[in-house]
Scaffold this motif. Structure first.
Motif, short mmCIF file in Angstrom:
data_model
loop_
_atom_site.label_atom_id
_atom_site.label_comp_id
_atom_site.label_asym_id
_atom_site.label_seq_id
_atom_site.Cartn_x
_atom_site.Cartn_y
_atom_site.Cartn_z
N GLU A 32 0.83 -1.21 0.00
CA GLU A 32 0.00 0.00 0.00
C GLU A 32 0.86 1.26 0.00
OE1 GLU A 32 -3.35 1.33 0.22
OE2 GLU A 32 -3.45 -0.43 -1.06
N TYR A 83 0.97 4.08 -2.83
CA TYR A 83 0.80 5.49 -2.49
C TYR A 83 1.88 6.34 -3.15
CZ TYR A 83 -0.27 9.66 0.20
OH TYR A 83 -0.64 10.93 0.55
N TYR A 101 -12.35 9.93 -5.74
CA TYR A 101 -11.87 10.10 -4.37
C TYR A 101 -10.86 11.23 -4.24
CZ TYR A 101 -14.15 5.64 -4.28
OH TYR A 101 -15.07 4.65 -4.44
N GLN A 102 -10.61 11.93 -5.33
CA GLN A 102 -9.78 13.12 -5.26
C GLN A 102 -10.68 14.36 -5.29
OE1 GLN A 102 -6.51 12.76 -4.73
NE2 GLN A 102 -6.87 10.56 -4.78
N GLU A 161 -11.84 2.84 -2.40
CA GLU A 161 -11.90 3.95 -1.44
C GLU A 161 -11.08 3.69 -0.18
OE1 GLU A 161 -14.58 2.16 -2.38
OE2 GLU A 161 -16.12 2.10 -0.81
N LYS A 206 -7.91 2.46 -0.34
CA LYS A 206 -6.48 2.64 -0.61
C LYS A 206 -6.03 3.99 -0.06
CE LYS A 206 -4.39 1.12 -4.26
NZ LYS A 206 -3.79 -0.08 -3.67
N ILE A 207 -4.83 4.02 0.54
CA ILE A 207 -4.44 5.32 1.12
C ILE A 207 -4.26 6.39 0.06
CG2 ILE A 207 -3.57 5.22 3.50
CD1 ILE A 207 -0.89 4.34 2.39
N VAL A 208 -3.96 6.02 -1.20
CA VAL A 208 -3.89 7.07 -2.24
C VAL A 208 -5.22 7.78 -2.39
CG1 VAL A 208 -2.14 6.62 -3.97
CG2 VAL A 208 -4.18 5.22 -3.96
N ASN A 209 -6.30 7.11 -2.08
CA ASN A 209 -7.62 7.71 -2.25
C ASN A 209 -8.17 8.31 -0.97
OD1 ASN A 209 -7.93 7.30 -5.03
ND2 ASN A 209 -8.42 5.15 -4.69
N LEU A 227 -7.47 11.09 2.46
CA LEU A 227 -6.68 12.25 2.84
C LEU A 227 -5.76 11.84 3.98
CD1 LEU A 227 -6.28 15.17 2.01
CD2 LEU A 227 -7.58 15.81 4.01
N MET A 228 -4.44 11.85 3.68
CA MET A 228 -3.47 11.52 4.71
C MET A 228 -2.50 12.68 4.84
SD MET A 228 -0.89 8.28 5.17
CE MET A 228 0.03 8.43 3.67
#
Ligand code: SF4
Ligand code: ZN
Ligand code: ZN
Lengths: 411, 360
Positions: free
Chosen positions: A206, A210, A220-221, B152, B154-157, B159-160
């Protein structure tokens, strides 16, 4: 002259040995040395000596002085018993490691210094080999890959993007990060943090996704057609801000021709050209969902891909997800260049130049016969290109050509 | 101290376990007819796991509800079915999740921190029209969400920032479900398998029967015995054709292709020949590696091919097709495609599993 004489292995070994007689003193042990596995490749050897453990720094240095290995590695992992066979080592945890290697990039300079030859029909070309040989349709190639200041700059840029992601998004402290020049074509970034140590393989995958922006979806953006409130994301952290900033830059700087070349939907292309200012001002002042009306779904996917490519850091996917990976030990020599794997303090990274800083054999000259080599810029001077010639060269250059097996010592 | 009702809702919590232990019940006590209700409820818990994969809460009689949990665990351990360990743990975790999602933020945070060691902060932030009430440290997030397949998660998707991932209340309870499932799976599989006396043993036996009746439904349909190369997913086709052309495959491509071919039933000798004929690999070494993947050597586990998401990470996924959007695993693609092909060829009448003998 027989094939195996290229590289004058015995000579190179002697030089390495001479180097380590004093240079071994500068090799620092990684943290928790007793829990680390070490591995070495010797000159001429084809198998790796693995499962080696050291009690302290002195023992490690003694090993380097005694054996002068061509390549020296240590594990990112921590083990109960680093000397035991893999299944019995007792994995405790592992640093999070990233490998950036210009070899994986597509750069214009590779068209100058890299070549491939088809093993089947002999067809040859520049740059990366194609998927299939245009001559015969097979896919077995021999490759000759070199490097230049360009590749190294590109690798450094990727490393800088990575550091930014690790610090801003993951919240790692700069003091937990180490950057090493790999001694060849890239950089390694090590994360030593209690937060990273226990991550399992799934979690590391993951992290890789990322950093590479794999699996990002427009919805989701904030690029959703749902009615949502909220303001601009341009200044946001994480991928949220990154994708929107990239879209903004991309749309802002692209000429109508460049936009047409993307082969987006017809209406999207028209809007991106005619309503460019409107779109840019929406991105600047409003929630990103506001621009969805101008851009159809498929086109949005394409635009996002381009944006992500620019913002992601091109790391190797296997190294980071391998919980037992061996990685080069700083301040040891790289057997394919004769340069040092070298720690680079983060604040020095912008000005760091491996082609002067990582050179190990700084003094003396050697006479070598070179079969073929492209131009190389070392210690601020340009040498070559060479083609079947004998030259007396600074030791650094001679060693580099010897390590790449493109020359031999002339006595 | 925890209330009896709380303990009945979340009987896997440390406080609940302490409460049960304090009662000091023995096996003898449980066999007493006075505890018949507990045994019945425990049996129901396990049966619900088998039948529905989800236990429903029965909070009318809290003490029975509480006590039946360790008894249900005991039944599952005694049955000794690996597959059921996971399914029971899931079933109980889903039950708990249904209750958790109505708890207050503070209560959720307390369970997450104290029971599962999460580094979790309360926030109040609106994003894309959703209300986010939590921020969770990425390592705790990944421990639970890295296995989820929906984009939804996945950390890319998400806000981190600064290592913290923004979460809604519902999402936190979903992640807690994972922790709970792991804890329960651990509870039932770690204990030694025992044979239970008297009425307890009777319950186990009848549950065993229920499980057997459902086994084939639960463990899924088989792959066809014939190799159907036209049904290979694009990634495998690409690697396969590359190999035939002599391309040097990456480690992940090689592993993915080999394990795929083994799993769809290609003969080991055939695979070895394939690799040896198109590469300059040494036959003995190649055979060793392939037999290792097939589970004939070493750890003796037969490897299944990596999931689509692993293939995506390592750029083995190649030109995914329409069908790819609905699957998570290359074998899954293969299974569906084989069925489609067989149906087209009129070999299949309905949507029965392929390779059954019932085709007319
Ligand atoms: S989605 Fe899965 S099956 Fe389809 S090509 Fe990608 S990895 Fe293969
Ligand atoms: Zn060819
Ligand atoms: Zn270059």
């Amino acid at each position: 002259m027989a094939e195996q004489d290229w590289g004058s292995e015995q000579y190179v070994l002697e030089q390495f040995s001479r180097f380590y007689s004093t240079g071994a003193q500068h090799v620092e042990a990684p943290t928790e040395i007793k829990q680390r596995e070490f591995g070495f490749l010797s000159f001429g050897g084809r198998t790796m000596f693995r499962h080696i453990g050291f009690e302290d720094t002195e023992e490690l240095r003694r090993y380097l002085r005694n054996y002068s290995p061509a390549h020296s590695y240590f594990s990112g992992a921590y083990y109960e018993e680093p000397r035991a066979p893999m299944a019995e080592k007792g994995w405790i945890g592992a640093d999070l490691i990233f490998d950036i290697d210009a070899d994986h990039f597509y750069l214009p300079c590779q068209k100058i210094h890299d070549t491939w030859t088809c093993k089947t029909c002999g067809e040859a070309g520049k740059g990366h080999p194609p998927e299939r040989c245009p001559g015969c349709g097979k896919a077995t190639f021999t490759e000759e890959n070199w490097l230049c200041e360009n590749c190294l700059e590109a690798a450094k840029y990727e490393a800088q993007k990575l550091l930014d992601i690790l610090i801003q998004d993951f919240g790692f402290q700069p003091s937990e990060l180490t950057v090493n020049f790999s001694g060849n074509r890239g950089y390694h970034v090590h994360v030593r943090s209690p937060l990273a140590k226990g991550l399992d393989q799934l979690a590391r995958r993951e992290v890789v996704d990322y950093v590479l922006g794999i699996g990002i979806e427009a919805e989701y953006q904030g690029l959703t057609s749902r009615q949502v409130g909220g303001g601009s994301m341009l200044g946001r952290g994480g991928w949220r801000g990154r994708t929107i900033r990239a879209l903004y830059d991309f749309i802002g700087k692209s000429t109508p021709e460049e936009i047409k070349a993307l082969k987006l939907g017809r209406n999207t292309t028209r809007d991106l050209i005619e309503k460019k200012d409107e779109i840019l001002s929406s991105l600047m002042n409003q929630h990103p969902s506001r621009i969805v009306r101008y851009i159809d779904k498929k086109s949005m996917g394409k635009l996002l891909d381009a944006a992500v490519d620019e913002q992601a850091s091109a790391i190797d996917t296997v190294v980071t997800t391998d919980l037992r990976r061996l990685i080069r030990l700083p301040n040891t020599l790289h057997g394919k260049t004769g340069w040092l794997t070298q720690n680079v303090p983060m604040e020095d990274l912008p000005d760091y130049d491996p082609l002067t800083m990582a050179v190990a054999f700084k003094e003396g000259t050697e006479k070598v016969y070179i079969r073929r080599a492209p131009e190389i810029n070392l210690q601020g001077e340009v040498y070559g290109p060479f083609e079947e010639e004998t030259r007396e060269l600074p030791l650094a250059v001679a060693m580099f050509l010897l390590c790449r097996k493109s020359a031999r010592v002339v006595r | 101290m925890i209330s009896e009702r709380e303990a009945a809702k979340y009987p896997f919590l440390n406080d609940a376990v302490t409460l049960v232990e304090a009662l000091g019940l023995t096996l003898e006590d449980l066999m007493d007819p006075g505890h018949a209700k507990v045994l019945d409820r425990a049996e129901r818990r396990v049966a619900q796991a088998i039948m529905k994969g989800e236990a429903s809460p029965e909070l009318g009689d809290t003490i029975t509800e509480l006590l039946s949990f360790p008894v249900g665990n005991m039944f599952v351990t005694a049955m000794g079915e690996q597959f059921l360990f996971r399914r029971y743990a899931l079933s109980e975790a889903v039950r708990a999740q249904g209750l958790l999602k109505d708890e207050t933020e503070e209560r959720l945070a307390k369970i997450a921190r104290l029971e599962f060691g999460w580094t979790l902060r309360l926030v109040d932030e609106r994003l894309d029209g959703r209300l986010y009430r939590f921020e969770l440290l990425f390592k705790d997030y990944l421990r639970n969400a890295a296995g989820f397949r929906e984009p939804e998660w996945k950390i890319v998707n998400r806000l981190m920032r600064g290592g913290y991932v923004l979460l809604t209340r519902r999402e936190v309870s979903r992640l807690l479900q994972e922790e709970i499932q792991r804890r329960i799976a651990d509870l039932v599989s770690r204990r030694r398998q025992i044979s239970l006396p008297g009425p307890l043993g009777v319950k186990v036996e009848s549950l065993q029967k229920v499980f057997e009746e459902n086994r084939s439904r639960l463990t899924g349909r088989d792959l066809p015995s014939e190799l159907v190369t036209e049904a290979f997913p694009p990634c495998i086709r690409h690697a396969f054709e590359g190999l035939l052309a002599g391309k040097r495959l990456s480690h992940m491509e090689r592993f993915g292709l080999t394990s795929f071919l083994i799993n769809v039933g290609m003969d080991i000798d055939e695979i070895v020949n394939l690799f040896v004929s198109v590469t300059d690999f040494d036959e003995q070494f190649t055979r060793y590696q392939i037999e290792h993947i097939a589970g004939l050597r070493g750890s003796r586990t037969k490897y299944t091919p990596p999931t689509c998401s692993t293939f995506k990470t390592h750029s083995v996924c190649y030109n995914p097709e329409r069908l790819c959007q609905h699957i998570k695993h290359p074998l899954h693609y293969y299974r569906i495609k084989v069925r489609d092909i067989q149906r087209e060829q009129g070999l299949e009448s309905g949507d029965e599993a392929p390779n059954t003998q019932t085709t007319k």
